[in-house]
Design an enzyme around this catalytic site. Structure first.
Site, PDB file in Angstrom:
ATOM      1  CD  GLU A  62      10.418 -15.065   1.151  1.00 59.96           C
ATOM      2  OE1 GLU A  62      10.973 -15.656   0.215  1.00 59.96           O
ATOM      3  OE2 GLU A  62       9.198 -14.850   1.203  1.00 59.96           O
ATOM      4  CG  ASP A  63      13.746 -13.793  -2.344  1.00 62.19           C
ATOM      5  OD1 ASP A  63      12.740 -14.029  -1.645  1.00 62.19           O
ATOM      6  OD2 ASP A  63      13.678 -13.533  -3.558  1.00 62.19           O
ATOM      7  CG  ASP A 114       7.453  -6.047  -0.998  1.00 60.59           C
ATOM      8  OD1 ASP A 114       6.896  -5.151  -0.349  1.00 60.59           O
ATOM      9  OD2 ASP A 114       7.771  -5.882  -2.178  1.00 60.59           O
ATOM     10  NE  ARG A 156      14.034 -16.153 -10.834  1.00 57.95           N
ATOM     11  CZ  ARG A 156      13.030 -15.828 -10.015  1.00 57.95           C
ATOM     12  NH1 ARG A 156      13.278 -15.410  -8.802  1.00 57.95           N
ATOM     13  NH2 ARG A 156      11.776 -15.935 -10.410  1.00 57.95           N
ATOM     14  N   GLY A 207      13.156 -17.253  -5.614  1.00 55.51           N
ATOM     15  CA  GLY A 207      14.018 -16.183  -5.118  1.00 55.51           C
ATOM     16  C   GLY A 207      15.063 -16.607  -4.097  1.00 55.51           C
ATOM     17  CG  PHE A 257      11.213  -3.926  -8.281  1.00 54.97           C
ATOM     18  CD1 PHE A 257      10.036  -4.530  -7.863  1.00 54.97           C
ATOM     19  CD2 PHE A 257      12.060  -4.621  -9.131  1.00 54.97           C
ATOM     20  CE1 PHE A 257       9.710  -5.817  -8.290  1.00 54.97           C
ATOM     21  CE2 PHE A 257      11.741  -5.908  -9.561  1.00 54.97           C
ATOM     22  CZ  PHE A 257      10.564  -6.509  -9.138  1.00 54.97           C
ATOM     23  CB  VAL A 258      16.044  -5.058  -4.829  1.00 53.14           C
ATOM     24  CG1 VAL A 258      16.464  -3.732  -4.238  1.00 53.14           C
ATOM     25  CG2 VAL A 258      15.101  -5.785  -3.883  1.00 53.14           C
TER      26      VAL A 258
HETATM   27  C1  PRP Z   1       8.867 -12.822  -4.207  1.00 52.92           C
HETATM   28  C2  PRP Z   1       9.983 -13.068  -3.220  1.00 52.92           C
HETATM   29  C3  PRP Z   1       9.274 -13.452  -1.948  1.00 52.92           C
HETATM   30  C4  PRP Z   1       7.960 -12.712  -2.051  1.00 52.92           C
HETATM   31  C5  PRP Z   1       7.945 -11.534  -1.116  1.00 52.92           C
HETATM   32  O1  PRP Z   1       8.454 -14.029  -4.790  1.00 52.92           O
HETATM   33  O2  PRP Z   1      10.852 -14.073  -3.680  1.00 52.92           O
HETATM   34  O3  PRP Z   1       9.032 -14.842  -1.870  1.00 52.92           O
HETATM   35  O4  PRP Z   1       7.836 -12.270  -3.412  1.00 52.92           O
HETATM   36  O5  PRP Z   1       6.807 -10.742  -1.268  1.00 52.92           O
HETATM   37  P1  PRP Z   1       5.645 -10.600  -0.192  1.00 52.92           P
HETATM   38  O6  PRP Z   1       6.298 -10.366   1.138  1.00 52.92           O
HETATM   39  O7  PRP Z   1       4.886  -9.402  -0.680  1.00 52.92           O
HETATM   40  O8  PRP Z   1       4.819 -11.846  -0.206  1.00 52.92           O
HETATM   41  P2  PRP Z   1       7.752 -14.130  -6.244  1.00 52.92           P
HETATM   42  O9  PRP Z   1       6.284 -14.264  -6.096  1.00 52.92           O
HETATM   43  O10 PRP Z   1       8.230 -12.994  -7.086  1.00 52.92           O
HETATM   44  O11 PRP Z   1       8.287 -15.504  -6.792  1.00 52.92           O
HETATM   45  P3  PRP Z   1       9.825 -15.914  -7.080  1.00 52.92           P
HETATM   46  O12 PRP Z   1      10.466 -16.190  -5.740  1.00 52.92           O
HETATM   47  O13 PRP Z   1       9.716 -17.122  -7.934  1.00 52.92           O
HETATM   48  O14 PRP Z   1      10.480 -14.744  -7.778  1.00 52.92           O
END
Ligand code: PRP
Length: 194
Positions: free
Chosen positions: A110-111, A114, A176, A56, A163-164
């Site tokens: 971090e993107d 959540d 993405r 992300g 959800f974004v």
């Molecule tokens: C997503 C996003 C963050 C994380 C946030 O990653 O990129 O890293 O979830 O969520 P949290 O605060 O509940 O931990 P994902 O697991 O979808 O992997 P990706 O980055 O490969 O999409």
């Protein structure tokens, strides 16, 4: 001005659709520039290492790193916990063994924050490696969803609980590459989440 891309016109997915733009590309660009200037001032004369959380964080890190006017190092860690719109509750970290961060000033990029679970796991892992300092820069921050409160030093945008996708964020590995952040409406979602 926000343009409608071919990607948006073909915006439906078997399990949902793009609903609306939440943050357009110009607004993202401007905020990333501001964050870069702030980080440049805060880390002057320090040994800054940006640790990008993949997948992300790819676009945010690429842009943020170029908005930082310092000779920063850029490293990558794979952090994965989501399947579809739901967190599995387990964070898998890869590529962390070879990281050389002992005695260095680490900024985790971090993107989205959540539930905060990913940050807890990565923070613990990087702390064990002996970083001189650790801090977090998150483009998006969902305060309402935060189950694991954590200090995030730099926040791009606090957002509502939707959800974004886009600018690195995905739904089942799609979207993405949208240049902006959009709200994705999963067909079967009972409650919205990242
Ligand atoms: C997503 C996003 C963050 C994380 C946030 O990653 O990129 O890293 O979830 O969520 P949290 O605060 O509940 O931990 P994902 O697991 O979808 O992997 P990706 O980055 O490969 O999409």
């Amino acid at each position: 001005m926000t343009r409608t891309t071919s990607l948006e016109r073909r915006s439906s997915h078997p399990h949902g659709r793009l609903e609306r733009t939440l943050i357009d590309a110009e607004t993202l660009e401007e905020r990333v520039r501001e964050l870069g200037a702030e980080i440049t001032a805060d880390y002057a004369d320090r040994d800054l290492v940006l640790v990008c959380l993949l997948k992300g964080g790819i676009y945010f890190t690429a842009d943020l790193s170029r908005a930082i006017d310092l000779p920063a190092a850029v490293e990558f860690v794979r952090a994965r916990s989501y399947a579809g719109t739901e967190s599995s509750g387990q964070v898998q970290l890869s590529w962390i063994d070879g990281l050389d961060i002992a005695g260095r000033d680490v900024l985790i990029v971090e993107d989205i924050v959540d539930t905060g679970l990913t940050l807890i796991e990565i923070w613990r892992a990087l702390e064990e490696k002996g970083a001189a300092s650790l801090a977090i820069c998150a483009l998006l921050y969902k305060e309402k969803r935060l189950a694991h409160p954590f200090p995030v030093r730099y926040i791009g945008f606090a957002i509502e609980d939707v959800f974004v996708v886009g600018y690195g964020l995905d739904y089942d590995e799609r979207f993405r590459n949208l240049p902006h952040i959009a709200v994705f409406q999963p067909e079967s979602a009972r409650s919205p989440s990242r």
